[in-house]
Design an enzyme around this catalytic site. Structure first.
Site, PDB file in Angstrom:
ATOM      1  N   ASP A   1      33.483  44.890  52.138  1.00 28.92           N
ATOM      2  CA  ASP A   1      34.080  44.019  51.123  1.00 28.92           C
ATOM      3  C   ASP A   1      33.536  42.627  51.373  1.00 28.92           C
ATOM      4  O   ASP A   1      34.011  41.898  52.246  1.00 28.92           O
ATOM      5  CB  ASP A   1      35.609  44.042  51.251  1.00 28.92           C
ATOM      6  CG  ASP A   1      36.287  43.005  50.352  1.00 28.92           C
ATOM      7  OD1 ASP A   1      35.620  42.480  49.443  1.00 28.92           O
ATOM      8  OD2 ASP A   1      37.485  42.728  50.570  1.00 28.92           O
ATOM      9  N   LYS A  50      29.686  33.313  47.582  1.00 31.23           N
ATOM     10  CA  LYS A  50      29.848  34.372  46.582  1.00 31.23           C
ATOM     11  C   LYS A  50      30.090  33.801  45.183  1.00 31.23           C
ATOM     12  O   LYS A  50      29.719  34.413  44.181  1.00 31.23           O
ATOM     13  CB  LYS A  50      31.018  35.273  47.001  1.00 31.23           C
ATOM     14  CG  LYS A  50      31.315  36.420  46.049  1.00 31.23           C
ATOM     15  CD  LYS A  50      32.434  37.278  46.598  1.00 31.23           C
ATOM     16  CE  LYS A  50      32.867  38.363  45.647  1.00 31.23           C
ATOM     17  NZ  LYS A  50      33.935  39.209  46.223  1.00 31.23           N
ATOM     18  N   GLU A  86      35.777  46.065  43.167  1.00 30.35           N
ATOM     19  CA  GLU A  86      36.811  45.860  44.182  1.00 30.35           C
ATOM     20  C   GLU A  86      38.153  46.511  43.814  1.00 30.35           C
ATOM     21  O   GLU A  86      38.767  47.184  44.666  1.00 30.35           O
ATOM     22  CB  GLU A  86      36.973  44.360  44.441  1.00 30.35           C
ATOM     23  CG  GLU A  86      35.772  43.774  45.178  1.00 30.35           C
ATOM     24  CD  GLU A  86      35.715  42.259  45.149  1.00 30.35           C
ATOM     25  OE1 GLU A  86      36.666  41.642  44.618  1.00 30.35           O
ATOM     26  OE2 GLU A  86      34.742  41.689  45.656  1.00 30.35           O
ATOM     27  N   ASP A 128      43.939  41.947  41.558  1.00 28.85           N
ATOM     28  CA  ASP A 128      43.103  41.527  42.686  1.00 28.85           C
ATOM     29  C   ASP A 128      42.781  40.035  42.556  1.00 28.85           C
ATOM     30  O   ASP A 128      41.908  39.640  41.787  1.00 28.85           O
ATOM     31  CB  ASP A 128      41.818  42.354  42.705  1.00 28.85           C
ATOM     32  CG  ASP A 128      40.932  42.034  43.904  1.00 28.85           C
ATOM     33  OD1 ASP A 128      41.270  41.111  44.660  1.00 28.85           O
ATOM     34  OD2 ASP A 128      39.905  42.711  44.075  1.00 28.85           O
TER      35      ASP A 128
END
Length: 626
Positions: free
Chosen positions: A8, A70, A171, A193
Site C-alpha cells: 500500500d 504520491k 485501494e 477510504d
C-alpha cells in the site's frame, strides 16, 4: 517467483504485507512499526534516507526532505493541484522535460515515480529481511480515482524499484478483499477510504467468493494533508496578525508548524483539546533591545532580533469547524457514488485510511449511511493485507483465488468534430472490458484521422485529460461520411488502456498503448531502474562493511577484556607470551584500520581477530580463569 508481496504505497505512510501459512500478515518496518513514513530525504553528505530516519530529520533538512510525493505522481506541472503543492511545500517542485512535476534536491532533479520507487525499494528490502529470501513480484495499490497517467506512473515506480508489478488494484477493493478473505459471507459494502492525500468511495458486493465493485468515486487530491493545511494556515495567519511574521515563508519554521499541526490533529481524535507549544519558532528583526539603557546612554535604542514563540490550545470543535467543508465534500461523493451503484441498502460500511480516526468523519459517515461503521479491519493495514491476498491468489493459482471484478473510475473516449467528447467506455464500467464504435470522415477527400484519447466526464474535449494521440493514415479519398473507421478501447485488469483504430474498408490498423503523457520515457525508466540496482548493490556493500566493522569492534572489546586476565595465565604456563603480544598488536592494527576507514583491511583482519579471541578464551578456560 517464490513470494509475492502486497504494498500500500500511501501518501503519508506505506505498508507492506505477505500471506504466510494462508494468512495475510503485515511486515513490520525496521523500527518495529507496521507502517513506514512515505518520506525521502537527501543529506548533505549524499546519503538517501527513507521512512522513519528521514522523518526524524525533517525540521533541520526541510528543503531536501520530500513528503506526500504520491499527490504529484502522474500529474502535469501546470495542473492546479501541482501549483497548489508548489505553494505549500517546503521542498522545491519544478517542471520536468515532459511537462511533468519533478522535485529538485541537493542539485539533482528527481521524477516522482523515481521518488516513489525509493519508498517501494525500501519495502522490498524490509520484506526480504523479514522473509529471508529475495522478492521480485508485488501487487501495488492505488486510489480508485487515480487516472491512467497516475496508474502508469505507479507501475513505472515499481519497475524502477526492481519489482515485477503483477497487478495494480484499487485501494478500496483491496480493503474489501481483506475484510472478506476466508469468510463465507454475502454482503453489500461501502468502503470509505480517506487517507493522507486521497479520498475514495467504492460500493462492493460480496457473493459466493466474488468481490464485485459496482461503483467508485473520489478525489485524488483530498486527504489528511488538506486537514493539516487548514490547521497550519489558521495558526500561521493568527501568528502573522499578532507578530507580523509569516511562518510559512521559512522552510524550517514551516516544517515545525506542519509537524505540530499533524500531532495536534491526531491528538484531537482522542481528546477535546490539543496544546501546541513551539518555542523560538521565529525571530522578529528590529525590536528594541530590552537590556538597553534608558538614561540616554549609547546602548539606549539599539535594536536586535526578538525571539517569538507559538503557544496555542486548539479545541476539537475549532478543528471540526475549520475542516467541515472537506468532510462535506467526501459525503457528497458518497451520495453520487451510491446513486450510481443503484443500491439502496448496505450491510456494512468499512473505514479505511488514517483520517477515518477523526470522530467527526466517523459521525458524518454513520449519519449518511444510517449505520455505524464496521470495526473489523485495521484502517491503516487493510489495504496492504488485501494487496497481499491478491498477490497470493495470482501466484498460487485458480484454486486459491477470490474472483475480483473491478470498475473503471473515469469515462474514456475520443474527441469528435466540433471539439466534443464522445465516450466509448462510461465511468463505473466493469473491467477488463472492450468497447468499439464506428466513426466516419468529416471532410471530403480526408485521407487520415487523428485520434485524441481522452479521459474524464466533461462534454467539451478540451476540459478532459489527454491520455495520448495517434494517426490512422492512407484512407481512401472519398466524400465525407463515406469512409468508416472503427475505434476500439480496451482496459485490462490493472486499468491500463489500449486504443486502436481500423479502416473497415482496407483493414489497415493503427494502435496505441496509452502511456502517461506527463510521465517517463521507456529509456528513462530503464536508466532509473539501472541506477536503482546499482544503489542497492552499493547499499548492501556498505551494510556488509558496517557489519564487519561492528564485528571487529566486538572482538576488540572482548580481547581487551581478556588480555588483563590472560596475563595471569602466563604464570601457569598455559599461554605463550607471543600469543598475548600478538593479540595486542592485532588489536592495535585493527584500530588503526578502523580509524582510517580502511574497510578492506578491517575485513582482512576480522578472521585473525576471531581466531585470536578463540585462542585466548580457550587458554583461559584451561587455566580456570574464565
Amino acid at each position: 517467483m517464490a513470494t509475492v508481496i502486497g504494498i500500500d504505497l500511501g501518501t503519508t505512510n506505506t505498508c507492506v504485507a505477505v500471506v504466510e501459512n494462508g494468512r495475510p500478515v503485515v511486515i513490520p518496518s525496521k523500527s518495529g512499526q507496521t507502517t513506514s513514513p512515505s518520506i525521502i530525504a537527501f543529506t548533505e553528505s549524499g546519503k538517501r534516507l527513507i521512512g522513519q530516519v528521514a522523518k526524524r530529520q525533517m525540521v533541520t533538512n526541510a528543503q531536501h526532505t520530500v513528503t506526500a510525493a504520491k499527490r504529484l505522481i502522474g500529474r502535469k506541472w501546470a495542473s492546479p493541484e501541482v501549483q497548489q503543492a508548489v505553494l505549500q511545500s517546503t521542498y522545491s517542485i519544478v517542471e520536468g522535460p515532459h511537462g511533468d512535476a519533478r522535485v529538485e534536491a541537493r542539485g539533482r532533479v528527481y521524477s516522482i515515480p523515481e521518488l516513489s520507487a525509493f519508498v517501494l525499494q525500501e519495502m522490498k528490502l524490509i520484506a526480504e529481511a523479514y522473509l529471508g529470501l529475495p522478492i521480485d513480484g508485488a501487487v501495488i495499490t492505488v486510489p480508485a480515482y487515480f487516472n491512467d497517467s497516475q496508474r502508469q506512473a505507479t507501475r513505472d515506480a515499481g519497475r524502477i524499484a526492481g519489482l515485477e508489478v503483477l497487478r495494480i488494484i484499487n485501494e478500496p477493493t483491496a480493503a474489501a478483499l481483506a475484510y472478506g478473505y476466508d469468510r463465507d459471507i454475502d454482503s453489500k459494502l461501502a468502503v470509505f477510504d480517506l487517507g493522507g492525500g486521497t479520498f475514495d468511495i467504492s460500493i462492493v458486493v460480496l457473493a459466493e467468493g466474488v468481490f464485485q465493485v459496482v461503483a467508485t468515486g473520489g478525489d485524488s487530491f483530498l486527504g489528511g494533508d488538506d486537514f493539516d493545511r487548514r490547521l497550519i494556515d489558521w495558526l500561521a495567519e493568527e501568528f502573522e496578525r499578532n507578530h507580523g511574521v509569516d511562518l510559512r515563508v521559512d522552510p524550517m519554521s514551516h516544517q515545525r508548524l506542519k509537524d505540530a499541526a499533524e500531532k495536534a490533529k491526531c491528538e484531537l481524535s482522542l481528546r477535546e483539546t490539543a496544546d501546541i507549544n513551539l518555542p523560538f519558532i521565529a525571530m522578529r528583526e528590529g525590536a528594541t533591545n530590552p537590556s538597553a539603557g534608558s538614561n540616554g546612554s549609547p546602548l539606549s535604542g539599539t535594536t536586535s532580533g526578538e525571539s517569538l514563540h507559538l503557544v496555542r490550545t486548539v479545541t476539537r470543535e475549532q478543528f471540526e469547524s475549520l475542516t467541515s467543508d472537506l468532510i462535506d465534500r467526501c459525503i457528497a461523493m458518497c451520495a453520487s457514488t451510491l446513486a450510481a451503484a443503484k443500491i439502496t441498502q448496505l450491510d456494512e460500511v468499512l473505514l479505511v485510511g488514517g483520517m477515518t480516526r477523526m470522530p467527526r468523519v466517523q459521525q458524518a459517515v454513520a449519519q449518511f449511511f444510517g449505520r455505524e461503521p464496521c470495526r473489523d479491519i485495521h484502517p491503516e493495514e487493510a489495504v496492504a493485507l488485501g494487496a497481499a491476498i491478491q498477490g497470493y491468489s495470482l501466484f498460487e493459482g485458480p484454486e486459491s483465488q477470490s474472483l475480483l471484478i473491478d470498475v473503471t473510475g473515469h469515462s474514456l473516449g475520443i474527441m469528435i468534430a466540433g471539439g466534443y467528447y464522445h465516450k466509448l467506455i462510461e465511468q463505473n464500467t466493469t473491467i477488463p472490458c472492450s468497447r468499439s464504435h464506428v466513426f466516419t470522415t468529416v471532410r471530403d477527400n480526408q485521407t487520415s484521422v487523428k485520434i485524441l484519447v481522452l479521459q474524464g466526464e466533461r462534454e467539451r474535449a478540451e476540459e478532459n485529460e489527454l491520455l495520448g494521440e495517434f494517426t490512422l493514415t492512407k484512407l481512401r479519398s472519398a466524400p465525407k461520411g463515406e469512409v468508416e473507421v472503427v475505434v476500439t478501447f480496451e482496459i485490462n485488469a490493472d486499468g491500463i488502456v489500449k486504443v486502436s483504430a481500423r479502416d473497415l474498408e482496407t483493414g489497415r490498423q493503427q494502435a496505441l498503448t496509452v502511456t502517461a503523457t506527463s510521465g517517463l520515457t521507456e529509456e528513462e525508466v530503464r536508466r532509473m531502474a539501472q541506477e536503482s540496482r546499482e544503489y542497492l548493490v552499493a547499499l548492501r556493500r556498505e551494510e556488509d562493511q558496517e557489519r564487519r566493522r561492528q564485528e571487529a569492534l566486538r572482538f576488540i572489546n572482548e580481547i581487551d577484556h581478556l588480555v588483563p586476565v590472560a596475563e595471569q595465565a602466563l604464570a601457569q604456563g598455559v599461554l605463550h607470551p607471543s600469543v598475548l603480544e600478538g593479540a595486542r598488536a592485532l588489536v592495535s592494527r585493527t584500530r588503526v584500520a578502523l580509524d582510517a576507514g580502511d574497510n578492506q583491511a578491517v575485513g582482512d583482519l576480522q578472521r585473525a581477530l576471531e581466531q585470536t579471541h578463540r585462542m585466548l578464551a580457550t587458554a583461559l578456560r584451561k587455566a580456570r580463569l574464565v
